[in-house]
Design a protein around this motif. Structure first.
Motif, short mmCIF file in Angstrom:
data_model
loop_
_atom_site.label_atom_id
_atom_site.label_comp_id
_atom_site.label_asym_id
_atom_site.label_seq_id
_atom_site.Cartn_x
_atom_site.Cartn_y
_atom_site.Cartn_z
N PHE A 91 0.79 -1.27 -0.03
CA PHE A 91 -0.04 0.02 0.09
C PHE A 91 0.92 1.24 -0.04
O PHE A 91 0.56 2.27 -0.63
CB PHE A 91 -1.09 0.04 1.13
CG PHE A 91 -2.06 1.12 1.15
CD1 PHE A 91 -3.08 1.08 0.24
CD2 PHE A 91 -1.46 2.30 1.84
CE1 PHE A 91 -3.78 2.25 0.48
CE2 PHE A 91 -2.47 3.33 1.96
CZ PHE A 91 -3.56 3.20 1.23
N THR A 92 1.90 1.12 0.86
CA THR A 92 2.94 2.36 0.73
C THR A 92 3.50 2.56 -0.45
O THR A 92 3.61 3.77 -1.09
CB THR A 92 3.98 2.08 1.78
OG1 THR A 92 3.25 1.79 3.22
CG2 THR A 92 4.80 3.46 1.89
N GLY A 93 3.82 1.28 -1.50
CA GLY A 93 4.26 1.73 -2.68
C GLY A 93 3.25 2.40 -3.73
O GLY A 93 3.55 3.06 -4.37
N LEU A 94 2.02 1.92 -3.46
CA LEU A 94 1.06 2.54 -4.19
C LEU A 94 0.95 4.27 -3.98
O LEU A 94 0.87 4.92 -4.90
CB LEU A 94 -0.40 2.03 -4.01
CG LEU A 94 -0.39 0.66 -4.41
CD1 LEU A 94 -1.87 -0.02 -3.94
CD2 LEU A 94 -0.07 0.39 -5.80
N ARG A 95 0.81 4.39 -2.72
CA ARG A 95 0.94 5.94 -2.56
C ARG A 95 2.45 6.53 -2.80
O ARG A 95 2.26 7.99 -2.96
CB ARG A 95 1.08 6.19 -0.63
CG ARG A 95 -0.46 5.64 -0.31
CD ARG A 95 -0.44 5.90 1.40
NE ARG A 95 -0.15 7.45 1.81
CZ ARG A 95 -1.42 8.10 1.69
NH1 ARG A 95 -2.53 7.89 1.39
NH2 ARG A 95 -1.24 9.46 1.90
N ALA A 96 3.45 5.88 -2.78
CA ALA A 96 4.77 6.51 -3.46
C ALA A 96 4.58 6.65 -4.89
O ALA A 96 5.50 7.48 -5.31
CB ALA A 96 5.75 5.63 -3.25
N GLY A 97 3.46 6.24 -5.69
CA GLY A 97 3.34 6.61 -7.08
C GLY A 97 3.32 5.37 -8.01
O GLY A 97 3.26 5.49 -9.17
N ALA A 98 3.49 4.27 -7.33
CA ALA A 98 3.39 3.08 -8.32
C ALA A 98 2.13 2.83 -9.05
O ALA A 98 1.20 3.41 -8.56
CB ALA A 98 3.81 1.71 -7.37
N SER A 99 2.20 2.49 -10.31
CA SER A 99 0.79 2.26 -11.01
C SER A 99 0.44 0.83 -10.78
O SER A 99 -0.61 0.40 -11.58
CB SER A 99 1.16 2.55 -12.57
OG SER A 99 1.59 3.66 -12.70
N GLY A 100 0.86 0.07 -9.86
CA GLY A 100 0.13 -1.15 -9.48
C GLY A 100 0.98 -2.11 -8.93
O GLY A 100 2.23 -1.53 -8.57
N PHE A 101 0.61 -3.13 -8.46
CA PHE A 101 1.46 -4.23 -7.89
C PHE A 101 0.98 -5.64 -8.33
O PHE A 101 0.07 -5.92 -8.75
CB PHE A 101 1.75 -4.28 -6.46
CG PHE A 101 0.45 -4.26 -5.59
CD1 PHE A 101 -0.02 -5.40 -5.14
CD2 PHE A 101 -0.41 -3.03 -5.31
CE1 PHE A 101 -1.11 -5.35 -4.41
CE2 PHE A 101 -1.35 -2.97 -4.71
CZ PHE A 101 -1.91 -4.29 -4.30
N LEU A 102 2.09 -6.36 -8.41
CA LEU A 102 1.97 -7.65 -8.64
C LEU A 102 2.35 -8.81 -7.79
O LEU A 102 3.45 -8.50 -7.21
CB LEU A 102 2.72 -8.41 -10.23
CG LEU A 102 2.09 -7.28 -11.42
CD1 LEU A 102 3.08 -7.59 -12.55
CD2 LEU A 102 0.77 -7.78 -11.92
N LEU A 103 1.83 -10.13 -7.74
CA LEU A 103 2.47 -10.94 -7.08
C LEU A 103 3.45 -11.74 -7.66
O LEU A 103 3.57 -12.03 -8.68
CB LEU A 103 1.28 -12.02 -6.44
CG LEU A 103 -0.02 -11.65 -5.85
CD1 LEU A 103 -0.87 -12.65 -5.38
CD2 LEU A 103 0.65 -10.73 -4.35
N LYS A 104 4.64 -12.21 -6.96
CA LYS A 104 5.59 -12.66 -7.72
C LYS A 104 5.28 -14.15 -8.23
O LYS A 104 6.21 -14.50 -9.12
CB LYS A 104 6.89 -12.80 -6.46
CG LYS A 104 7.68 -11.64 -6.33
CD LYS A 104 9.06 -11.91 -5.62
CE LYS A 104 9.58 -10.49 -5.69
NZ LYS A 104 10.89 -10.59 -4.84
N ASP A 105 4.15 -14.56 -7.95
CA ASP A 105 3.62 -15.81 -8.46
C ASP A 105 2.56 -15.66 -9.64
O ASP A 105 2.07 -16.60 -9.98
CB ASP A 105 3.16 -16.72 -7.45
CG ASP A 105 1.93 -16.31 -6.95
OD1 ASP A 105 1.75 -15.26 -7.04
OD2 ASP A 105 1.27 -17.11 -5.91
#
Length: 222
Positions: A91-105
């Protein structure tokens, strides 16, 4: 071509991602970095379209690197890579400006599609991930407008009632098709509303709108 920078402190994982992405004719790996410090330098030198960013790395973690990259290179999009259940920084990453996140699997085809989506200017935020994010991070969200009407928040005051409905639906992780069905309007109309919501709230993409919906209290866990 979509130019991608791979950032992960594990060389084996970088190799795996490279092998997957090189199967796509429209994706080019322009470089690899093992920590956030090197990643920032390589973004400045290579100007990639998308950075595939790990979170837990030495020297500078992926969250701090994401914030620096999105601030100084707004054209470059960042996708956070996470094990999620073990990683409490998504969530912190999204607030930092990321456009999304993926699971490594994530499946190879889904990884390739996600990179294409982000490179096109949209964001990766699925209902499943949204629900999981709420479960894990709901209690950690900023107080925002706790105790007052979310509609009084400055970022939301300029929205029309319909646009507020659309932002709420985005916050719940609904796609444009699902929003159109829920509001009984065309998908083209929803796209227009989404564009207006992003512009009025200053959200760089859909996932930032999700973050806004949670942090203002418009959408609450539960």
């Amino acid at each position: 071509m979509i130019r991608v920078l791979l950032v992960d402190d594990q060389a084996l994982l970088r190799t795996g991602f490279r092998l997957v992405l090189e199967t796509a004719d429209d994706i080019e790996i322009v470089g690899e970095a093992a920590d956030g410090v090197v990643a920032e330098r390589m973004v400045a030198a290579l100007d990639p379209d998308v950075v595939l960013m790990d979170v837990r790395m030495p020297n500078r973690n992926g969250i701090d690197a994401t914030a620096a990259i999105t601030a100084s290179h707004p054209r470059t999009r960042v996708l956070i890579l996470t094990t999620f259940d073990l990683d409490e920084y998504a969530f912190t990453g999204l607030r930092a400006g990321a456009s999304g996140f993926l699971l490594k699997d994530t499946r190879p085809a889904e990884l390739i599609d996600a990179i294409r989506v982000v490179a096109s200017g949209d964001a990766v935020v699925s209902p499943r991930i949204t629900r999981r994010m709420l479960e894990l991070f709901g209690e950690r969200l900023p107080a925002g407008v706790a105790g007052e009407d979310a509609g009084t928040h400055p970022a939301l005051r300029t929205l029309t009632p319909r646009e507020t409905e659309v932002l709420t639906a985005i916050g719940h992780g609904l796609s444009n098709t699902e929003i159109a069905r829920q509001l009984v309007v065309s998908e083209a109309t929803v796209k227009t509303h989404v564009s207006n919501v992003l512009a009025k709230t200053g959200s760089r993409d859909r996932v930032q709108a999700v973050v806004l919906a949670y942090s203002t209290g418009l959408v609450t866990p539960g």
